[in-house]
Enzyme design. Structure first.
Site, mmCIF file in Angstrom:
data_model
loop_
_atom_site.group_PDB
_atom_site.id
_atom_site.type_symbol
_atom_site.label_atom_id
_atom_site.label_comp_id
_atom_site.label_asym_id
_atom_site.label_seq_id
_atom_site.Cartn_x
_atom_site.Cartn_y
_atom_site.Cartn_z
ATOM 1 N N ASP A 6 1.044 -0.797 0.294
ATOM 2 C CA ASP A 6 -0.246 0.158 -0.186
ATOM 3 C C ASP A 6 0.381 1.472 -0.251
ATOM 4 O O ASP A 6 0.336 1.904 0.549
ATOM 5 C CB ASP A 6 -1.037 -0.100 1.750
ATOM 6 N N HIS A 10 -3.849 -1.906 -6.565
ATOM 7 C CA HIS A 10 -3.422 -0.748 -7.615
ATOM 8 C C HIS A 10 -4.162 0.644 -8.081
ATOM 9 O O HIS A 10 -4.315 0.224 -8.725
ATOM 10 C CB HIS A 10 -2.357 -1.030 -8.565
#
Length: 425
Positions: free
Chosen positions: A13, A41
């Site tokens: 992340d 993503h």
């Protein structure tokens, strides 16, 4: 020619999607080399947000080849959902520019059922799996009983492999986990019904990469998750089921290690983690809540709130060692605005000793006490900065201190979610 590997330098992340999207403009092809749809993503261009779980982030650049390597485990349903979603937005997702390795293993319904059943049985000892079947699929790959994408061209082989798999999986589901068994015919029918749409995308990824390199084109290798979720080098057992380190870019898409020239580690300006596992700099107070709120720290895949804390230079030094990072892209720096002060963990105290490295014994990282260095905060809005010298002195000092502690240059600084909000040094 300079082929580049993009890896997350923390626990995932970190903002890899944005950096991959930006660097895709300089590359001929973008290749995913590990993981599955447990990764999310996020790319934001001109106010429009796109979240991708399998298809490489470079797909938003019209003239780029996007490839899914053999190291990826592919959920056929998720792949086709992403294809349809992108096509509806006018993105070219034809097989002329999007390909899947015939060697990529397929996530099957029984993988998802086993994933969920095991996590439920762990009760208070959960690992934090996304329940998407990633781990069980990699297990079948290692056991040499998995279905590969190329098998879709042979329906009889698919049926035989499913029949063999369900002999074991249904026994486990029914007798050990008390879950409903799966119907063999239904599983086969569901997969084979997708074959006509999937087969045109199947290709020899290694051949594409070799030809592009022979023509002098650059390749961008897109990693998923983060270094410290690596199955071997991460905070075991709270890890993912694949190798997330940069070296796996070679094995995960079929190129020699000499083809990897640059390794960009994506580093969030603070630290986050999803699910269980050690997190020395986690902040359970107002600071953690502020970072979560300001940084919109909720999983792109699961929606789960992320655990938040200060930047950990010990973790980053280990990332540099494991992956040979050549430079850093520092993301979400703007989130730190208005904090009264900033902190960086520079070492750990563990069993009466001061450590500048991560202890390797299982459970040891949960027992360390972070040693912090305090730096001044900043109140200025940096989201409009376009040059490094435009950043306030306190921000530049924070970046310089990271470079000193980690030993790697920060080559890119992200000051907002948009593609254009990135400073290249």
């Amino acid at each position: 020619m300079a082929n580049t590997v993009i890896i997350g330098a923390q626990w995932g992340d970190e903002g890899k999607g944005k950096i991959v999207d930006m660097l895709s403009a300089q590359s001929r092809a973008i290749v995913r080399f590990q993981g599955g749809n447990n990764a999310g993503h996020t790319i934001k261009v001109q106010g429009e947000e796109t979240i991708l779980h399998l298809i490489p982030s470079g797909i938003l650049h019209a003239d780029k080849m996007c490839l899914i390597g053999n190291g990826v485990v592919l959920d056929p349903h998720v792949f086709l959902e992403e294809v349809d979603h992108l096509a509806a937005k006018g993105v070219d997702v034809s097989a002329a520019r999007l390909g899947i390795s015939k060697k990529a293993h397929l996530i099957m319904p029984y993988h998802k059922s086993l994933d969920k059943a095991r996590e439920a049985k762990r009760a208070s000892h959960k690992i934090g799996t996304t329940g998407r079947g990633i781990g069980p699929c990699y297990e079948d790959k290692a056991a040499r009983v998995g279905l590969r994408a190329g098998d879709l061209a042979n329906p009889d082989l698919v049926r035989a492999k499913v029949a063999h798999a369900l002999q074991e999986k249904n026994t486990l589901l029914r007798d050990l986990y008390k879950f409903d068994p799966l119907d063999e015919a239904a599983v086969c029918q569901e997969l084979l019904a997708l074959a006509p749409r999937l087969l045109p995308y199947l290709t020899e990824v290694e051949d594409h990469i070799q030809k592009i390199q022979a023509q002098g084109g650059d390749i961008l290798f897109e990693g998923a998750q983060g270094i410290h979720l690596d199955i071997d080098h991460g905070t075991y057992p709270f890890v993912t089921s694949s190798n997330t380190v940069s070296g796996n870019a070679s094995a995960g898409c079929g190129v020699g290690p000499s083809a990897l020239h640059r390794v960009v580690g994506i580093v969030k300006a603070y630290t986050t983690r999803v699910g269980s596992g050690p997190f020395p700099t986690e902040q359970l107070d107002d600071t953690g809540s502020y970072l979560r709120t300001q940084g919109h720290e909720f999983g792109a895949t699961t929606g789960r709130p992320r655990r938040c804390g200060w930047l950990d230079a010990v973790v980053l030094r280990e990332s540099v060692r494991l992956c040979g990072m050549t430079d850093i892209a520092l993301t979400k720096l703007d989130v730190l605005q208005n904090l009264p002060g900033l902190r960086i963990c520079v070492a750990y105290e563990y069993e009466g000793h001061k450590l500048d490295y991560m202890p390797q014994e299982e459970g040891a990282l949960e027992k360390v006490t972070p040693v912090y260095e305090d730096l001044p905060g900043f109140e200025e809005d940096i989201t409009g900065c376009t040059r490094f010298d435009d950043l306030p002195e306190t921000v530049r000092a924070y970046i310089a201190r990271i470079e000193e502690l980690v030993g790697v240059k920060v080559s890119m600084v992200s000051v907002g979610a948009e593609r254009r909000q990135t400073i290249v040094r």
